[in-house]
Design an enzyme around this catalytic site. Structure first.
Site, PDB file in Angstrom:
ATOM      1  N   GLU A  33       1.022  -1.158   0.033  1.00  0.00           N
ATOM      2  CA  GLU A  33      -0.001   0.042  -0.151  1.00  0.00           C
ATOM      3  C   GLU A  33       0.895   1.174  -0.107  1.00  0.00           C
ATOM      4  O   GLU A  33       0.454   2.347  -0.513  1.00  0.00           O
ATOM      5  CB  GLU A  33      -1.056  -0.211   1.394  1.00  0.00           C
ATOM      6  CG  GLU A  33      -2.451   0.490   1.063  1.00  0.00           C
ATOM      7  CD  GLU A  33      -3.196   0.265   2.291  1.00  0.00           C
ATOM      8  OE1 GLU A  33      -4.564  -0.234   1.670  1.00  0.00           O
ATOM      9  OE2 GLU A  33      -2.959   0.391   3.403  1.00  0.00           O
TER      10      GLU A  33
ATOM     11  N   HIS B  72       7.217 -26.837  -1.240  1.00  0.00           N
ATOM     12  CA  HIS B  72       6.609 -28.173  -1.746  1.00  0.00           C
ATOM     13  C   HIS B  72       5.569 -27.695  -2.619  1.00  0.00           C
ATOM     14  O   HIS B  72       4.527 -28.201  -3.077  1.00  0.00           O
ATOM     15  CB  HIS B  72       5.986 -29.102  -0.758  1.00  0.00           C
ATOM     16  CG  HIS B  72       7.104 -29.812   0.068  1.00  0.00           C
ATOM     17  ND1 HIS B  72       7.749 -30.975  -0.280  1.00  0.00           N
ATOM     18  CD2 HIS B  72       7.760 -29.311   0.944  1.00  0.00           C
ATOM     19  CE1 HIS B  72       8.528 -31.158   0.559  1.00  0.00           C
ATOM     20  NE2 HIS B  72       8.966 -30.120   1.380  1.00  0.00           N
TER      21      HIS B  72
ATOM     22  N   LYS C 254     -14.299   0.724  -3.687  1.00  0.00           N
ATOM     23  CA  LYS C 254     -15.631   1.003  -2.948  1.00  0.00           C
ATOM     24  C   LYS C 254     -16.432   1.802  -3.769  1.00  0.00           C
ATOM     25  O   LYS C 254     -17.764   1.651  -3.433  1.00  0.00           O
ATOM     26  CB  LYS C 254     -15.082   2.034  -1.918  1.00  0.00           C
ATOM     27  CG  LYS C 254     -13.968   1.194  -0.769  1.00  0.00           C
ATOM     28  CD  LYS C 254     -13.495   2.202   0.141  1.00  0.00           C
ATOM     29  CE  LYS C 254     -12.658   2.022   0.997  1.00  0.00           C
ATOM     30  NZ  LYS C 254     -11.928   2.865   1.724  1.00  0.00           N
TER      31      LYS C 254
HETATM   32  O1  PA5 Z   1      -3.662   1.156   6.055  1.00  0.00           O
HETATM   33  C1  PA5 Z   1      -4.857   1.766   5.920  1.00  0.00           C
HETATM   34  O2  PA5 Z   1      -4.913   2.900   6.021  1.00  0.00           O
HETATM   35  C2  PA5 Z   1      -5.939   1.003   5.332  1.00  0.00           C
HETATM   36  O3  PA5 Z   1      -5.708  -0.144   5.427  1.00  0.00           O
HETATM   37  C3  PA5 Z   1      -7.243   1.038   6.591  1.00  0.00           C
HETATM   38  O4  PA5 Z   1      -6.504   0.617   7.763  1.00  0.00           O
HETATM   39  C4  PA5 Z   1      -8.120   0.209   6.505  1.00  0.00           C
HETATM   40  O5  PA5 Z   1      -8.839   0.435   5.179  1.00  0.00           O
HETATM   41  C5  PA5 Z   1      -9.381   0.585   7.749  1.00  0.00           C
HETATM   42  O6  PA5 Z   1      -9.688   1.782   7.618  1.00  0.00           O
HETATM   43  P1  PA5 Z   1     -10.437   2.216   9.022  1.00  0.00           P
HETATM   44  O7  PA5 Z   1      -9.466   2.074  10.173  1.00  0.00           O
HETATM   45  O8  PA5 Z   1     -10.815   3.695   8.565  1.00  0.00           O
HETATM   46  O9  PA5 Z   1     -11.792   1.575   8.946  1.00  0.00           O
END
Ligand code: PA5
Length: 449
Positions: free
Chosen positions: A291, A312, A426
């Site tokens: 990310e 394996h 989303k």
């Molecule tokens: O790293 C990030 O920002 C995301 O993976 C969020 O943690 C994830 O989308 C969850 O978001 P939130 O804590 O607002 O529900």
């Protein structure tokens, strides 16, 4: 202090020292801008100072509520997704008994931690509810935004279940919300229902939040020492902020090595573990790097294997498939338990040559043999050695990876602290579900399916 060590000697058949040291200046600039908080995404750099800024009061508040849950619940359900769940799971799975759910009652002291809201499987939820009918339990709902669909839907369902099991008043004592200090639906609900709340700092993004209450509260409920985790992170912080040099600073060395490999067309990094309880640590690492770096058509694709299991299966591809890979092996020096291989009179399996040896030794030989085989097959590897898996070294490893990821992202030229790409699915999902405000998108997407 015993340290985590990074060894890059097995990459020099593929990149030169010159390739690595070409990054020295960029690395120095990156570390300077992280520490002075002047680089890209600098409003999300709260994690940099976190291990030294977290107060005793916060830690003791977390431990106090965790003790209450530990006394009153057999199960804690952590509701969260992405950065709001992977860090806690990585640490808990790394430290817990491998078969905790089958331990006899006299040995089972710690609540079992289960996870929900990290998927939309109806059967997963139905099975969870079935199990929770018969168990005393509590919920830790974690969402910084308070509006993420998966955890929000799951929390609705589990909140109803908990309230019908215990009544509204008792249920409220069994719900802990970890969210923004003032904004969002979850914060609003927590205030009106009187839930205990812990704060996700404004300047810490999800994937960098494991050392905030997001990770610390579930880890404490599971029975682990959060002060040790923080101490490890703090020691690593001193080390990686104390030097800009690729040869002295392990995070700089790792960041330089992987960027040099990327420039030589090795764009898939496989984190390799030899301990199955580190599986979720790799999952956490995959999110952190995937990310943070995967944007603007750039980045190394993060993958993971657990050996010897995956030797394996994926072992074949790694040995002989497309040569775009490099590996980073997390090598653990010490096992906490010992199981010896017995001698066998008939020796039908011909294994008497290792009788009397412990399994960890055999695992270490598998690791060394595999590393060399993969190297011979054209897969360079970086080795990260940790003395043992405990809270202190996990704290070091977490901070090491966070800092290396931030440096690496800056070297790559991206903002390692945003995630614009996660919005696309989303939008489509809301359009398909008919969310108010998405009428036009709904019409358009329906034509495509
Ligand atoms: O790293 C990030 O920002 C995301 O993976 C969020 O943690 C994830 O989308 C969850 O978001 P939130 O804590 O607002 O529900």
């Amino acid at each position: 202090m015993n340290k985590i060590r990074v060894d890059i000697s097995n990459i020099f058949n593929f990149v030169s020292e010159k390739d690595i040291f070409a990054f020295q200046q960029k690395i120095e600039e990156s570390i300077k801008s992280l520490v002075s908080k002047t680089g890209k995404g600098n409003d999300f750099l709260g994690w940099v100072d976190l291990p030294d800024e977290i107060t005793e009061t916060v830690l003791s508040d977390i431990n106090a509520k965790a003790d209450f849950i530990r006394r009153n619940a057999e199960v804690l359900v952590v509701i969260g997704i992405g950065g709001s769940y992977l860090g806690a799971r990585a640490v808990i799975e790394a430290l817990k008994h491998n078969f905790d759910f089958l331990l006899p009652d006299d040995k089972q002291k710690d609540p079992i931690v289960l996870y929900a809201g990290q998927n939309l499987s109806e059967e997963y939820l139905a099975d969870l509810l079935e199990v929770l009918d018969k168990k005393s339990y509590a919920i830790n709902v974690i969402s910084k935004s308070g509006t993420t669909t998966e955890p929000a839907v799951t929390f609705r369902i589990l909140k109803n279940h908990l309230e019908s099991k215990y009544g509204k008043k008792e249920a409220a004592k069994r719900i802990v919300a970890t969210t923004d200090k003032s904004r969002g639906a979850l914060k609003q609900l927590s205030t009106s229902e009187g839930y205990t709340t812990f704060i996700v700092p404004d300047d810490v993004g999800g994937r960098y939040s494991v050392l905030t209450p997001v990770g610390l509260f579930p880890i404490a409920v599971a029975g682990f020492n959060i002060s040790e985790l923080i101490r490890g992170a703090s020691d690593m912080r001193k080390q990686v902020t104390g030097s800009y040099s690729i040869t002295e600073n392990p995070a700089a060395m790792y960041a330089a090595a992987r960027n040099a490999l990327l420039e030589n067309d090795k764009f898939v990094e496989i984190t390799v573990n030899y301990l199955p309880n580190l599986y979720y640590f790799t999952e956490w690492w995959k999110q952190l790097f995937g990310e943070s770096e995967g944007k603007e058509g750039k980045g190394i694709f993060p993958a993971g294997v657990v050996n010897t299991t995956d030797l394996h299966s994926m072992g074949q591809y790694i040995q002989e498939g497309k040569r775009k890979l490099f590996e980073t092996v997390i090598s653990v020096e010490k096992s906490h338990k010992e199981v010896l291989i017995p001698d066998d009179e008939s020796n039908l399996d011909s294994l008497n040559f290792i009788s009397g040896k412990n399994i960890h030794y055999v695992n270490q030989m598998a690791e060394r043999g595999t590393t060399l085989a993969h190297l011979d097959g054209g897969v360079p590897n970086i080795k990260i050695t940790i003395p043992e898996v405990n809270e202190y070294y996990l704290g070091q490893l977490i901070y090491f990876y966070e800092f290396a990821c931030a440096i690496s992202g800056y070297v790559l030229g991206v903002n390692p602290f945003d995630q614009p790409g996660v919005e696309a699915y989303k939008k489509n999902m809301f359009a398909l579900l008919g969310k108010p405000g998405f009428e036009k998108e709904n019409e358009e997407i329906r034509k495509r399916i």
